[in-house]
Design an enzyme around this catalytic site. Structure first.
Site, PDB file in Angstrom:
ATOM      1  N   LYS A  55       0.935  -0.909   0.039  1.00  0.00           N
ATOM      2  CA  LYS A  55       0.054  -0.123  -0.074  1.00  0.00           C
ATOM      3  C   LYS A  55       0.982   1.311   0.072  1.00  0.00           C
ATOM      4  O   LYS A  55       1.553   1.545   1.121  1.00  0.00           O
ATOM      5  CB  LYS A  55      -0.868   0.083   1.180  1.00  0.00           C
ATOM      6  CG  LYS A  55      -2.069   1.333   1.042  1.00  0.00           C
ATOM      7  CD  LYS A  55      -2.321   1.701   2.598  1.00  0.00           C
ATOM      8  CE  LYS A  55      -1.514   3.005   3.097  1.00  0.00           C
ATOM      9  NZ  LYS A  55      -1.422   4.063   2.246  1.00  0.00           N
ATOM     10  N   GLU A 100      10.827   0.456   9.790  1.00  0.00           N
ATOM     11  CA  GLU A 100      11.775   1.723   9.716  1.00  0.00           C
ATOM     12  C   GLU A 100      11.130   2.857  10.214  1.00  0.00           C
ATOM     13  O   GLU A 100      10.186   3.500   9.480  1.00  0.00           O
ATOM     14  CB  GLU A 100      12.250   1.408   8.266  1.00  0.00           C
ATOM     15  CG  GLU A 100      13.619   2.353   7.998  1.00  0.00           C
ATOM     16  CD  GLU A 100      13.447   3.562   7.872  1.00  0.00           C
ATOM     17  OE1 GLU A 100      13.443   4.431   8.714  1.00  0.00           O
ATOM     18  OE2 GLU A 100      13.194   4.099   6.765  1.00  0.00           O
ATOM     19  N   GLU A 154      11.104  14.967  15.644  1.00  0.00           N
ATOM     20  CA  GLU A 154      11.581  14.692  14.334  1.00  0.00           C
ATOM     21  C   GLU A 154      11.010  16.087  13.246  1.00  0.00           C
ATOM     22  O   GLU A 154       9.829  16.251  13.627  1.00  0.00           O
ATOM     23  CB  GLU A 154      11.446  13.428  13.563  1.00  0.00           C
ATOM     24  CG  GLU A 154      11.722  13.466  12.420  1.00  0.00           C
ATOM     25  CD  GLU A 154      11.283  11.794  11.745  1.00  0.00           C
ATOM     26  OE1 GLU A 154      10.174  11.281  11.983  1.00  0.00           O
ATOM     27  OE2 GLU A 154      11.959  11.195  11.361  1.00  0.00           O
ATOM     28  N   CYS A 157      14.010  10.168   6.925  1.00  0.00           N
ATOM     29  CA  CYS A 157      14.142   9.704   8.339  1.00  0.00           C
ATOM     30  C   CYS A 157      15.693   9.940   8.747  1.00  0.00           C
ATOM     31  O   CYS A 157      15.663  10.093   9.922  1.00  0.00           O
ATOM     32  CB  CYS A 157      13.769   8.372   8.336  1.00  0.00           C
ATOM     33  SG  CYS A 157      12.297   8.070   7.809  1.00  0.00           S
ATOM     34  N   GLY A 170       7.787   4.595   8.100  1.00  0.00           N
ATOM     35  CA  GLY A 170       6.880   5.652   8.346  1.00  0.00           C
ATOM     36  C   GLY A 170       6.921   5.906   9.898  1.00  0.00           C
ATOM     37  O   GLY A 170       8.093   5.872  10.456  1.00  0.00           O
TER      38      GLY A 170
HETATM   39  C1  SIN Z   1      14.196   7.321   4.631  1.00  0.00           C
HETATM   40  O1  SIN Z   1      14.199   8.492   4.731  1.00  0.00           O
HETATM   41  O2  SIN Z   1      13.264   6.485   5.156  1.00  0.00           O
HETATM   42  C2  SIN Z   1      15.223   6.809   3.621  1.00  0.00           C
HETATM   43  C3  SIN Z   1      16.423   7.546   3.314  1.00  0.00           C
HETATM   44  C4  SIN Z   1      17.352   6.759   2.673  1.00  0.00           C
HETATM   45  O3  SIN Z   1      17.166   5.678   2.259  1.00  0.00           O
HETATM   46  O4  SIN Z   1      18.432   7.427   2.683  1.00  0.00           O
END
Ligand code: SIN
Length: 462
Positions: free
Chosen positions: A156, A231, A365, A265, A209
């Protein structure tokens, strides 16, 4: 029929109206994905490898088209979308090779009339929920190892960016990956998530996410004891030591902080700078941030696109205002541009100094182009600031002093460390976090393990 409208975040233009899958249809797809295991498990590792390789080749052949779709629905500059297509392909080519390296073992028995054998097999149907910030790479980072391992896969995509994914899935089918082996579901996360987590057909959930959503998926999946790969969020420290080469650091800091308008992230989220290089770093970093061009990602000159949506924008605006109210100084940027009628949200690359730990940006974050700078005198203090978060995804430090470097590598509680490197991600390395940043690893040899079950066979009476 329920429809999902997809908009261009840079212009507000409507890009597509997609039919959303009903719960019944999702359940039918899950059963089809489960039933397809009988066929997929009979393919050899070499056949799966060849199919992944062909899929990768088709993506490369359609790179320009996919990058354009990505920029239109995500907003990132076209040059970054082109880079992401390559990055997405690298996961498929890496796992096309790894498919051929799933080994078992034999174990010496304690008697001569037995053979003890361990085999590995794909764990079943995998349900993936992927984010909008990397619409292609976060899908192939999951689908590549899952398909290589012999799992079937249903995904999804994020509501904001389903179009890139739809194109990738079409190309997978064109490459010969059977339709029920790789499927796509269109819908809202809060509706599709529970169908995935409660389905007896799904053996694994893989999610990229936010940490709160990840926690919800973990708890919803408990009743059917699913495998989980998570992740989740990050809050990356970026430590600059007194001996660092500041001109080099600026290039790395710019890439780490402002890639995808700060919406990754692993983005540097806190600049922790030794007092002796604070002035030089702050001045040069602010100058470089001011030079970035904000705009529509389709414009070749654009470095910083829009934020994905109003929710992301509101959070960033709150962090800037909160920091300013608590005494931060704006060294660059600071202006925000919301057009609520069009639904477009831009934030200037912003550098903040005189930052203190009580500011929201130092604990939450950001997911936006804001760079807070805080000073330190002793390395132990820098480590305490860096580790003072429930997150543990990525951390960066800059020093040419090997003792300092090894000390920081030992002390930092993070899954990914960049030593003099602001962009450590790659298909062949493990990506994932400590603490509330997640469970498991994606990429590298570690990235296929979470898609495999271990089966032990004891043969007696020999
Ligand atoms: C992410 O922000 O989840 C992935 C970033 C990356 O693979 O460098």
């Amino acid at each position: 029929m329920n429809e999902l409208k997809v908009y261009n975040p840079a212009t507000g233009d409507l890009l597509a109206q997609l039919a959303m899958d009903s719960t019944e249809l999702i359940e039918t797809k899950l059963k089809a994905g489960h039933d397809a295991l009988t066929v997929w498990r009979k393919t050899s590792a070499y056949e799966r490898s060849a199919l992944l390789t062909k899929w990768a080749a088709l993506i490369v052949a359609n790179k320009a088209e996919i990058a354009k779709i990505m920029t239109e629905e995500n907003g990132k500059p076209l040059k970054e979308s082109l880079g992401e297509v390559d990055y997405a392909v690298s996961y498929l080519t890496w796992y096309a090779e790894e498919a051929k390296r799933i080994y078992g073992r034999t174990i010496p028995a304690s008697s001569t009339n037995k053979r003890l054998i361990v085999t590995r097999q794909g764990l079943g149907l995998v349900a993936a929920i992927t984010p909008w910030n990397f619409p292609a790479a976060m899908m192939t980072r999951k689908a590549g190892p899952a398909l290589a391992a012999g799992c079937t896969f249903i995904v999804k995509p994020a509501e904001d960016t389903p179009l890139t994914m739809i194109r990738l899935v079409e190309l997978a089918h064109e490459a010969g990956i059977p339709k029920d082996v790789l499927q796509c579901v269109i819908g809202y996360g809060h509706e599709v998530g529970p169908v995935f987590t409660t389905s007896p057909y799904v053996r694994k959930i893989t999610f990229t996410g936010s940490t709160p959503v990840g926690k919800r998926l973990i708890s919803e999946s408990a009743a059917t004891v699913k495998h989980m790969s998570m992740e989740l969020g990050g809050h990356a420290p970026f430590i600059i030591c007194e001996d660092a080469d500041i001109d080099y650091v600026i290039g790395q800091a710019m890439a780490s902080k402002f890639r995808n308008a700060g919406q990754t992230c692993v983005c540097a989220n806190r600049f922790i700078v030794h007092q002796s290089v604070l002035a030089e770093f702050s001045e040069k970093f602010a100058k470089a941030a001011r030079a970035l061009k904000m705009g529509n990602g389709m414009d070749e000159a654009t470095d910083i696109g829009p934020l994905i949506n109003q929710k992301g924008f509101d959070k960033v605006v709150f962090q800037i205002e909160d920091a300013k109210a608590k005494g931060a100084t704006v060294l660059a940027g600071g202006n925000t541009f919301a057009d609520h009628d069009k639904g477009t949200y831009f934030v200037e690359p912003t550098v903040l100094s005189n930052v203190t730990l009580d500011m929201n940006i130092m604990s939450e974050e950001t997911f936006g182009p804001i760079a807070p700078i805080i000073a330190y005198e002793n390395l132990e203090d820098a480590v305490a600031i860096a580790n003072g978060t429930p997150f543990g995804l990525a951390a960066y430090f800059f020093t040419d002093n090997y003792k300092r470097g090894i000390y920081l590598q030992d002390q930092l509680d993070f899954g990914i460390i960049g030593w003099n490197d602001g962009l450590p991600s790659a298909a062949q390395v493990p990506f994932g976090g400590f603490k509330e940043s997640g469970l498991g690893r994606e990429g590298g040899i570690e990235g296929i393990e979470p898609y495999l079950e271990t089966k032990y066979l004891s043969i007696g009476q020999l």
